[in-house]
Design an enzyme around this catalytic site. Structure first.
Site, PDB file in Angstrom:
ATOM      1  N   ASN A  10       5.512   0.209   0.861  1.00  0.00           N
ATOM      2  CA  ASN A  10       4.141   0.244   0.361  1.00  0.00           C
ATOM      3  C   ASN A  10       3.164   0.213   1.549  1.00  0.00           C
ATOM      4  O   ASN A  10       3.013  -0.816   2.196  1.00  0.00           O
ATOM      5  CB  ASN A  10       3.931  -0.961  -0.571  1.00  0.00           C
ATOM      6  CG  ASN A  10       2.558  -0.962  -1.206  1.00  0.00           C
ATOM      7  OD1 ASN A  10       1.591  -0.504  -0.621  1.00  0.00           O
ATOM      8  ND2 ASN A  10       2.484  -1.490  -2.419  1.00  0.00           N
ATOM      9  N   ASP A  69       8.159  -9.735  -2.129  1.00  0.00           N
ATOM     10  CA  ASP A  69       8.112  -9.169  -3.464  1.00  0.00           C
ATOM     11  C   ASP A  69       6.968  -9.882  -4.151  1.00  0.00           C
ATOM     12  O   ASP A  69       6.825 -11.107  -4.046  1.00  0.00           O
ATOM     13  CB  ASP A  69       9.427  -9.361  -4.223  1.00  0.00           C
ATOM     14  CG  ASP A  69       9.539  -8.342  -5.344  1.00  0.00           C
ATOM     15  OD1 ASP A  69       9.249  -7.155  -5.110  1.00  0.00           O
ATOM     16  OD2 ASP A  69       9.875  -8.725  -6.478  1.00  0.00           O
ATOM     17  N   GLY A 150      -3.190  -1.369  -6.298  1.00  0.00           N
ATOM     18  CA  GLY A 150      -2.525  -1.943  -7.476  1.00  0.00           C
ATOM     19  C   GLY A 150      -3.508  -2.449  -8.519  1.00  0.00           C
ATOM     20  O   GLY A 150      -4.410  -1.722  -8.958  1.00  0.00           O
ATOM     21  N   HIS A 177      -2.364 -14.188  -2.784  1.00  0.00           N
ATOM     22  CA  HIS A 177      -0.968 -14.615  -2.845  1.00  0.00           C
ATOM     23  C   HIS A 177      -0.226 -14.219  -1.557  1.00  0.00           C
ATOM     24  O   HIS A 177       0.463 -15.021  -0.951  1.00  0.00           O
ATOM     25  CB  HIS A 177      -0.311 -13.963  -4.075  1.00  0.00           C
ATOM     26  CG  HIS A 177      -0.540 -12.485  -4.173  1.00  0.00           C
ATOM     27  ND1 HIS A 177      -1.787 -11.909  -4.034  1.00  0.00           N
ATOM     28  CD2 HIS A 177       0.306 -11.437  -4.364  1.00  0.00           C
ATOM     29  CE1 HIS A 177      -1.695 -10.608  -4.137  1.00  0.00           C
ATOM     30  NE2 HIS A 177      -0.426 -10.285  -4.340  1.00  0.00           N
TER      31      HIS A 177
HETATM   32  P1  ITT Z   1       7.841  -2.639  -1.624  1.00  0.00           P
HETATM   33  O1  ITT Z   1       8.808  -3.167  -2.640  1.00  0.00           O
HETATM   34  O2  ITT Z   1       8.319  -1.413  -0.924  1.00  0.00           O
HETATM   35  O3  ITT Z   1       7.368  -3.705  -0.657  1.00  0.00           O
HETATM   36  P2  ITT Z   1       6.120  -2.322  -3.924  1.00  0.00           P
HETATM   37  O4  ITT Z   1       4.791  -1.672  -4.162  1.00  0.00           O
HETATM   38  O5  ITT Z   1       7.283  -1.915  -4.774  1.00  0.00           O
HETATM   39  O6  ITT Z   1       6.488  -2.183  -2.363  1.00  0.00           O
HETATM   40  P3  ITT Z   1       6.486  -4.923  -5.056  1.00  0.00           P
HETATM   41  O7  ITT Z   1       7.854  -4.608  -5.476  1.00  0.00           O
HETATM   42  O8  ITT Z   1       6.226  -6.235  -4.389  1.00  0.00           O
HETATM   43  O9  ITT Z   1       5.879  -3.857  -4.039  1.00  0.00           O
HETATM   44  O10 ITT Z   1       5.587  -4.698  -6.323  1.00  0.00           O
HETATM   45  C1  ITT Z   1       4.427  -5.326  -6.388  1.00  0.00           C
HETATM   46  C2  ITT Z   1       3.480  -4.596  -7.296  1.00  0.00           C
HETATM   47  O11 ITT Z   1       2.583  -5.621  -7.771  1.00  0.00           O
HETATM   48  C3  ITT Z   1       2.631  -3.597  -6.507  1.00  0.00           C
HETATM   49  O12 ITT Z   1       3.092  -2.291  -6.550  1.00  0.00           O
HETATM   50  C4  ITT Z   1       1.282  -3.756  -7.224  1.00  0.00           C
HETATM   51  O13 ITT Z   1       1.279  -3.007  -8.412  1.00  0.00           O
HETATM   52  C5  ITT Z   1       1.249  -5.225  -7.601  1.00  0.00           C
HETATM   53  N1  ITT Z   1       0.633  -6.015  -6.518  1.00  0.00           N
HETATM   54  C6  ITT Z   1       1.253  -6.798  -5.589  1.00  0.00           C
HETATM   55  N2  ITT Z   1       0.374  -7.325  -4.730  1.00  0.00           N
HETATM   56  C7  ITT Z   1      -0.843  -6.857  -5.107  1.00  0.00           C
HETATM   57  C8  ITT Z   1      -2.158  -7.031  -4.611  1.00  0.00           C
HETATM   58  O14 ITT Z   1      -2.419  -7.753  -3.535  1.00  0.00           O
HETATM   59  N3  ITT Z   1      -3.130  -6.399  -5.248  1.00  0.00           N
HETATM   60  C9  ITT Z   1      -2.900  -5.652  -6.329  1.00  0.00           C
HETATM   61  N4  ITT Z   1      -1.710  -5.415  -6.848  1.00  0.00           N
HETATM   62  C10 ITT Z   1      -0.673  -6.023  -6.254  1.00  0.00           C
END
Ligand code: ITT
Length: 200
Positions: A10, A69, A150, A177
């Site tokens: 990401n 995560d 996100g 967070h």
């Molecule tokens: P990686 O696993 O490759 O790190 P990912 O986007 O899949 O990237 P996650 O599995 O941690 O990341 O999924 C977290 C999701 O939660 C992310 O795609 C967003 O939709 C949401 N999210 C997490 N942190 C956020 C933030 O700071 N602001 C807004 N949305 C967030």
């Protein structure tokens, strides 16, 4: 300076972490280590997924690394989307569709309490350390702001009128967070800096 791989696909998370850790550690991306794999995330908790991602890198590349995560837990939805946050509206992992689905699920609901939670798994020389951060807030009834990523346009932290998407990066990172989990990570790394330095 100690080198650490941040195991994420990401780009938004990578940019946030570069901002937070600047000057303290050299952050390597998956690109920097020529890892183009879609790292599996099949656990049913944030902790399990964070561990899965960081051990994936450690086992293949043998480099100190960490992953996070993170997810949005909405009280009235039994803490969903939680571990499913990235794919809430489907496999396309489309943020705009995820937000639309969330707004739809919460239509007409009074209780809009939610929190973001982040778990970081750090692996140093094969040993794992976990750090957690969370921020409480509520889901707005419509999108506000253009920044962040996100669910940021519909999440407003307790004590603020703005959404995360309306805040500048420093303000969000100071209370988010991920920011809080990273503060714990940095405190740990700083504390153990001398022994890390000896080993690198
Ligand atoms: P990686 O696993 O490759 O790190 P990912 O986007 O899949 O990237 P996650 O599995 O941690 O990341 O999924 C977290 C999701 O939660 C992310 O795609 C967003 O939709 C949401 N999210 C997490 N942190 C956020 C933030 O700071 N602001 C807004 N949305 C967030």
């Amino acid at each position: 300076m100690h080198q650490l791989v941040f195991a994420t696909n990401n780009p938004h998370k990578l940019r946030e972490l570069e901002e937070i850790l600047k000057g303290e550690f050299t952050l390597l991306s998956l690109n920097d280590i020529s890892c183009t794999d879609d790292i599996p995330e099949t656990g049913d908790t944030l902790e399990a997924n964070a561990s899965q991602k960081s051990f994936y890198i450690w086992e293949r590349f043998g480099i100190d690394c960490f992953s996070d995560d993170s997810g949005l837990e909405v009280e009235i939805l039994n803490n969903e989307p939680g571990v499913h946050s990235a794919r809430y509206a489907g496999e396309s992992r489309n943020a705009d569709e995820n937000v639309s689905k969330l707004l739809f699920e919460l239509e007409g609901k009074k209780n809009r309490k939610a929190r973001f939670r982040c778990v970081i798994s750090l692996i140093i020389q094969g040993k794992e350390f976990l750090f957690e951060g969370r921020v409480d807030g509520e889901i707005l009834t419509e999108r506000k702001g253009e920044g962040g990523f996100g669910y940021d346009p519909v999440f407003s932290p307790v004590g603020f009128d703005q959404s995360f998407a309306q805040m500048d990066a420093d303000l969000k990172n100071g209370m988010s967070h991920r920011g809080r989990a990273v503060q714990k990570l940095v405190a740990f790394l700083t504390q153990t800096h001398n022994s890390l330095h000896d080993r690198s």
